[in-house]
Scaffold this motif. Structure first.
Motif, PDB file in Angstrom:
ATOM      1  N   ILE A  30       0.959 -15.122  -4.827  1.00 47.86           N
ATOM      2  CA  ILE A  30      -0.307 -15.062  -5.565  1.00 47.86           C
ATOM      3  C   ILE A  30      -0.794 -13.619  -5.459  1.00 47.86           C
ATOM      4  CG2 ILE A  30      -2.659 -15.920  -5.770  1.00 47.86           C
ATOM      5  CD1 ILE A  30      -0.579 -18.051  -6.382  1.00 47.86           C
ATOM      6  N   GLU A  31      -0.696 -12.890  -6.555  1.00 45.24           N
ATOM      7  CA  GLU A  31      -0.904 -11.444  -6.475  1.00 45.24           C
ATOM      8  C   GLU A  31      -2.341 -11.007  -6.722  1.00 45.24           C
ATOM      9  OE1 GLU A  31       2.011  -9.090  -8.407  1.00 45.24           O
ATOM     10  OE2 GLU A  31       3.609  -9.930  -7.146  1.00 45.24           O
ATOM     11  N   LYS A  32      -2.986 -11.569  -7.747  1.00 43.90           N
ATOM     12  CA  LYS A  32      -4.358 -11.187  -8.057  1.00 43.90           C
ATOM     13  C   LYS A  32      -5.104 -12.393  -8.644  1.00 43.90           C
ATOM     14  CE  LYS A  32      -3.794  -6.201  -8.802  1.00 43.90           C
ATOM     15  NZ  LYS A  32      -2.470  -6.097  -8.185  1.00 43.90           N
ATOM     16  N   VAL A  33      -6.387 -12.490  -8.295  1.00 39.97           N
ATOM     17  CA  VAL A  33      -7.222 -13.586  -8.791  1.00 39.97           C
ATOM     18  C   VAL A  33      -8.562 -13.009  -9.234  1.00 39.97           C
ATOM     19  CG1 VAL A  33      -8.291 -15.805  -8.268  1.00 39.97           C
ATOM     20  CG2 VAL A  33      -6.129 -15.178  -7.150  1.00 39.97           C
ATOM     21  N   TRP A  34      -8.953 -13.306 -10.460  1.00 39.00           N
ATOM     22  CA  TRP A  34     -10.266 -12.920 -10.982  1.00 39.00           C
ATOM     23  C   TRP A  34     -11.144 -14.162 -11.098  1.00 39.00           C
ATOM     24  CZ3 TRP A  34      -5.841 -10.499 -12.285  1.00 39.00           C
ATOM     25  CH2 TRP A  34      -5.839  -9.095 -12.340  1.00 39.00           C
ATOM     26  N   VAL A  35     -12.390 -14.040 -10.689  1.00 38.56           N
ATOM     27  CA  VAL A  35     -13.388 -15.099 -10.832  1.00 38.56           C
ATOM     28  C   VAL A  35     -14.551 -14.522 -11.632  1.00 38.56           C
ATOM     29  CG1 VAL A  35     -14.953 -16.676  -9.635  1.00 38.56           C
ATOM     30  CG2 VAL A  35     -12.706 -16.145  -8.644  1.00 38.56           C
ATOM     31  N   ASN A  36     -14.818 -15.141 -12.777  1.00 34.98           N
ATOM     32  CA  ASN A  36     -15.883 -14.634 -13.666  1.00 34.98           C
ATOM     33  C   ASN A  36     -15.712 -13.139 -13.933  1.00 34.98           C
ATOM     34  OD1 ASN A  36     -17.212 -17.188 -13.844  1.00 34.98           O
ATOM     35  ND2 ASN A  36     -18.060 -16.826 -11.808  1.00 34.98           N
ATOM     36  N   GLY A  37     -14.465 -12.727 -14.139  1.00 36.42           N
ATOM     37  CA  GLY A  37     -14.160 -11.345 -14.503  1.00 36.42           C
ATOM     38  C   GLY A  37     -14.110 -10.364 -13.363  1.00 36.42           C
ATOM     39  N   VAL A  38     -14.351 -10.818 -12.135  1.00 39.05           N
ATOM     40  CA  VAL A  38     -14.359  -9.934 -10.971  1.00 39.05           C
ATOM     41  C   VAL A  38     -13.075 -10.139 -10.173  1.00 39.05           C
ATOM     42  CG1 VAL A  38     -15.539  -9.353  -8.820  1.00 39.05           C
ATOM     43  CG2 VAL A  38     -16.871  -9.976 -10.856  1.00 39.05           C
ATOM     44  N   LEU A  39     -12.347  -9.063  -9.910  1.00 42.82           N
ATOM     45  CA  LEU A  39     -11.164  -9.176  -9.058  1.00 42.82           C
ATOM     46  C   LEU A  39     -11.622  -9.608  -7.666  1.00 42.82           C
ATOM     47  CD1 LEU A  39      -8.114  -8.797  -8.668  1.00 42.82           C
ATOM     48  CD2 LEU A  39      -8.593  -6.415  -8.018  1.00 42.82           C
ATOM     49  N   SER A  40     -11.190 -10.809  -7.241  1.00 43.95           N
ATOM     50  CA  SER A  40     -11.744 -11.431  -6.042  1.00 43.95           C
ATOM     51  C   SER A  40     -10.746 -11.591  -4.914  1.00 43.95           C
ATOM     52  CB  SER A  40     -12.320 -12.810  -6.408  1.00 43.95           C
ATOM     53  OG  SER A  40     -13.379 -12.669  -7.332  1.00 43.95           O
ATOM     54  N   TYR A  41      -9.451 -11.522  -5.222  1.00 49.48           N
ATOM     55  CA  TYR A  41      -8.421 -11.668  -4.187  1.00 49.48           C
ATOM     56  C   TYR A  41      -7.198 -10.891  -4.608  1.00 49.48           C
ATOM     57  CZ  TYR A  41      -4.693 -13.693  -1.339  1.00 49.48           C
ATOM     58  OH  TYR A  41      -3.630 -13.851  -0.486  1.00 49.48           O
ATOM     59  N   THR A  42      -6.567 -10.235  -3.628  1.00 50.91           N
ATOM     60  CA  THR A  42      -5.255  -9.630  -3.864  1.00 50.91           C
ATOM     61  C   THR A  42      -4.308 -10.085  -2.769  1.00 50.91           C
ATOM     62  OG1 THR A  42      -5.582  -7.610  -2.569  1.00 50.91           O
ATOM     63  CG2 THR A  42      -6.362  -7.586  -4.845  1.00 50.91           C
ATOM     64  N   GLY A  43      -3.105 -10.438  -3.163  1.00 47.66           N
ATOM     65  CA  GLY A  43      -2.099 -10.841  -2.198  1.00 47.66           C
ATOM     66  C   GLY A  43      -1.687  -9.713  -1.292  1.00 47.66           C
ATOM     67  N   GLU A  44      -1.826  -8.485  -1.773  1.00 46.32           N
ATOM     68  CA  GLU A  44      -1.480  -7.327  -0.958  1.00 46.32           C
ATOM     69  C   GLU A  44      -2.414  -7.219   0.252  1.00 46.32           C
ATOM     70  OE1 GLU A  44      -0.684  -2.529  -1.539  1.00 46.32           O
ATOM     71  OE2 GLU A  44      -1.859  -3.636  -3.014  1.00 46.32           O
ATOM     72  N   ALA A  45      -3.716  -7.418   0.003  1.00 50.51           N
ATOM     73  CA  ALA A  45      -4.686  -7.331   1.097  1.00 50.51           C
ATOM     74  C   ALA A  45      -4.774  -8.620   1.890  1.00 50.51           C
ATOM     75  CB  ALA A  45      -6.060  -6.986   0.532  1.00 50.51           C
ATOM     76  N   ARG A  46      -4.355  -9.751   1.259  1.00 49.70           N
ATOM     77  CA  ARG A  46      -4.532 -11.084   1.856  1.00 49.70           C
ATOM     78  C   ARG A  46      -5.963 -11.263   2.346  1.00 49.70           C
ATOM     79  NH1 ARG A  46       0.798 -13.600   4.766  1.00 49.70           N
ATOM     80  NH2 ARG A  46       2.029 -13.661   2.865  1.00 49.70           N
ATOM     81  N   ALA A  47      -6.872 -10.930   1.449  1.00 50.77           N
ATOM     82  CA  ALA A  47      -8.288 -11.018   1.784  1.00 50.77           C
ATOM     83  C   ALA A  47      -9.079 -11.209   0.501  1.00 50.77           C
ATOM     84  CB  ALA A  47      -8.757  -9.740   2.491  1.00 50.77           C
ATOM     85  N   ALA A  48     -10.254 -11.808   0.656  1.00 48.35           N
ATOM     86  CA  ALA A  48     -11.193 -11.864  -0.451  1.00 48.35           C
ATOM     87  C   ALA A  48     -11.807 -10.477  -0.597  1.00 48.35           C
ATOM     88  CB  ALA A  48     -12.266 -12.906  -0.177  1.00 48.35           C
ATOM     89  N   VAL A  49     -11.671  -9.883  -1.775  1.00 52.02           N
ATOM     90  CA  VAL A  49     -12.184  -8.526  -1.976  1.00 52.02           C
ATOM     91  C   VAL A  49     -13.532  -8.538  -2.688  1.00 52.02           C
ATOM     92  CG1 VAL A  49      -9.899  -7.500  -1.948  1.00 52.02           C
ATOM     93  CG2 VAL A  49     -10.852  -8.284  -4.123  1.00 52.02           C
ATOM     94  N   ALA A  50     -13.954  -9.710  -3.165  1.00 52.32           N
ATOM     95  CA  ALA A  50     -15.273  -9.846  -3.787  1.00 52.32           C
ATOM     96  C   ALA A  50     -15.628 -11.324  -3.821  1.00 52.32           C
ATOM     97  CB  ALA A  50     -15.280  -9.262  -5.202  1.00 52.32           C
ATOM     98  N   ARG A  51     -16.929 -11.610  -3.986  1.00 50.01           N
ATOM     99  CA  ARG A  51     -17.394 -12.993  -4.154  1.00 50.01           C
ATOM    100  C   ARG A  51     -18.194 -13.055  -5.440  1.00 50.01           C
ATOM    101  NH1 ARG A  51     -19.755 -13.883   1.732  1.00 50.01           N
ATOM    102  NH2 ARG A  51     -21.463 -14.797   0.518  1.00 50.01           N
ATOM    103  N   ALA A  52     -17.674 -13.773  -6.414  1.00 52.60           N
ATOM    104  CA  ALA A  52     -18.297 -13.797  -7.737  1.00 52.60           C
ATOM    105  C   ALA A  52     -18.466 -15.201  -8.279  1.00 52.60           C
ATOM    106  CB  ALA A  52     -17.460 -12.964  -8.718  1.00 52.60           C
TER     107      ALA A  52
END
Length: 491
Positions: free
Chosen positions: A455-477
């Protein structure tokens, strides 16, 4: 006005959630919405003016964010708001309030089972509107849509639970149901499998469910019996929905217990027959073990039972009941009584039954994970990548487009969630990009809190919220999602 984010997902295999064949293409995200979906290089130039972040998706799948239709994330969305177990699977929307169990409208410091499955710290929302406000204030990592739980209504309005509700109690429950629908709830859930709601009869359920029906809701139910009495339990659920005028979703359909193994050959034809006369679907998780509170009636001495937590003997968490019983010199039922209150995983299904349900055209995927378990079932972290890895790539039981449809477009349509579940211009930009060659679950019963792969990248409501590279939530949207606005087309 702040300039909107513009992101071009370029050159991936676009699987749009409708079950249509995937096609190479580009997906343009502008602000919180999908602005365009087109063949490679065919997005109009005027949409690409200005500062555009281009992400190369070659060799990757671009899909709608997954919708987890069966969760118990009611409190987790507030208390553990990064929602990493779900974001890391590509899930962008969770449906809470399942199995009759919801936070609203119960206010208590000491929730009894089964409400205790939701933890104990968030039973402070006396209405669905208050719960929705709490979700929006928490700004979770994923969107939250909610069902109102029938068991929660019983525990709020009935002094005793070993009988059907009387007329005044039904009226009080119906009033709470109307408040919830006005606040944007998806509908009603029930869990008459549990002792606290087992005495409820069809008239009691219909009195509440009819309110949801008048407001365009749905009815999801953990049926009365998933063991020997499963066929009449399915009939009862269908009757309740039919008399109420509601679409029906059978929660986590299974044939539980060794005596029931193979009976999906009976239950699925029955569901098909019922669905010819009323709108009906089911959800399912891709495992042969379920997870719930520790109950002696589910201890048969045959199936394996993994203790995931015990208030009286916390040191026994992570061990099998049969081993604990042998150590104590007790029967398994006696050991279970000593361990209560607690939670457990029950290895009560057979794989061929699970396969039949997952591949059935009326089924969609829900994790049914319990985020407050000390040692959660691995489905909390791994259900959706497991479907892609096992049922599509490795075993070929589903086409890729079918698997994604069961996790997105079908889910949005069945639960009346608007503007989500499809990659289409104008829809909300809930999107997942994953590697089809490597996507898989990492969580196991021994080590349940493990990230999935691919799972490489996830956008929620247009905001990049997770990256598999970081294995972390990068935003909360995320936000509270209300019923039916901008309903998706029939898919």
């Amino acid at each position: 006005m702040a300039e909107q984010r513009v992101t071009l997902l370029q050159g991936g295999l676009v699987v749009d959630g409708s079950a249509a064949p995937g096609q190479p293409g580009d997906v343009l995200l502008v602000g919180e919405r999908i602005a365009a979906v087109a063949a490679p290089g065919r997005i109009p130039a005027q949409l690409l003016a200005g500062d555009v972040e281009v992400i190369d998706c070659s060799g990757k799948v671009v899909a709608p964010g997954f919708i987890d239709v069966h969760t118990h994330d009611d409190a987790a969305a507030i208390e553990k708001a990064d929602m990493l177990p779900k974001l890391s699977q590509g899930v962008t929307t969770v449906i809470v309030g399942n199995c009759g169990i919801s936070l609203a409208p119960v206010v208590t410091d000491a929730p009894a089972a089964p409400l205790s499955l939701l933890g104990s710290g968030q039973f402070r929302h006396a209405s669905m509107r208050a719960y929705a406000a709490a979700v929006d204030a928490a700004r979770p990592g994923v969107n939250v849509a909610a069902l109102l739980g029938h068991t929660a209504l019983r525990m709020r309005h009935m002094p005793v639970l070993d009988r059907p509700a009387n007329e005044a109690e039904r009226a009080a429950m119906a009033a709470d149901m109307q408040e919830a629908m006005d606040a944007g709830a998806l509908g009603l859930s029930s869990g008459i499998f549990y002792e606290e709601a087992y005495a409820a009869d069809v008239p009691e359920l219909v009195a509440v469910a009819t309110v949801a029906a008048r407001n365009g809701g749905v009815y999801a139910t953990h049926i009365r019996d998933e063991l020997a009495g499963i066929l009449p339990a399915l009939q009862e659920a269908a009757l309740t929905a039919r008399q109420s005028g509601l679409p029906l979703v059978i929660s986590h359909h299974k044939c539980a217990g060794p005596a029931n193994w193979g009976r999906t050959r009976e239950t699925l034809p029955l569901i098909e027959a019922l669905a010819r006369g009323q709108e009906m679907a089911m959800d399912v998780y891709p495992y042969t073990a379920g997870s719930t509170v520790l109950r002696e009636d589910l201890v048969d001495g045959v199936i394996d039972i993994l203790i995931t937590g015990s208030k009286t003997h916390p040191e026994m968490g992570g061990r099998y009941l049969k081993d604990i019983a042998a150590q104590w010199g007790l029967s398994q039922q006696e050991a279970a009584r000593r361990l209560k209150p607690g939670n457990a995983c029950y290895f009560q299904m057979r794989e061929d039954d699970v396969d039949r349900v997952i591949t059935h055209p009326l089924s969609m995927i829900g994790s049914d994970g319990l985020p407050h378990d000390e040692r959660p079932h691995p489905r909390l972290w791994g259900a959706f990548p497991r479907v892609l890895a096992s049922y599509w790539r490795e075993r070929g039981l589903l086409q890729l487009e079918q698997a994604i449809h069961k996790m997105s477009g079908m889910s949005a349509r069945r639960f009346r969630i608007g503007e989500r579940g499809l990659l289409a211009a104008g829809f909300m930009a809930d999107v997942v990009v994953f590697d089809p060659k490597t996507v898989r679950d990492g969580a196991t019963f021994e080590a349940p809190r493990q990230f999935s792969e691919g799972i490489e990248k996830v956008w929620v409501n247009g905001v990049l919220s997770y990256t598999g590279e970081a294995r972390a939530a990068v935003a909360r949207a995320g936000r509270f999602v209300r019923r039916g606005q901008g309903m998706p087309p029939s898919v």
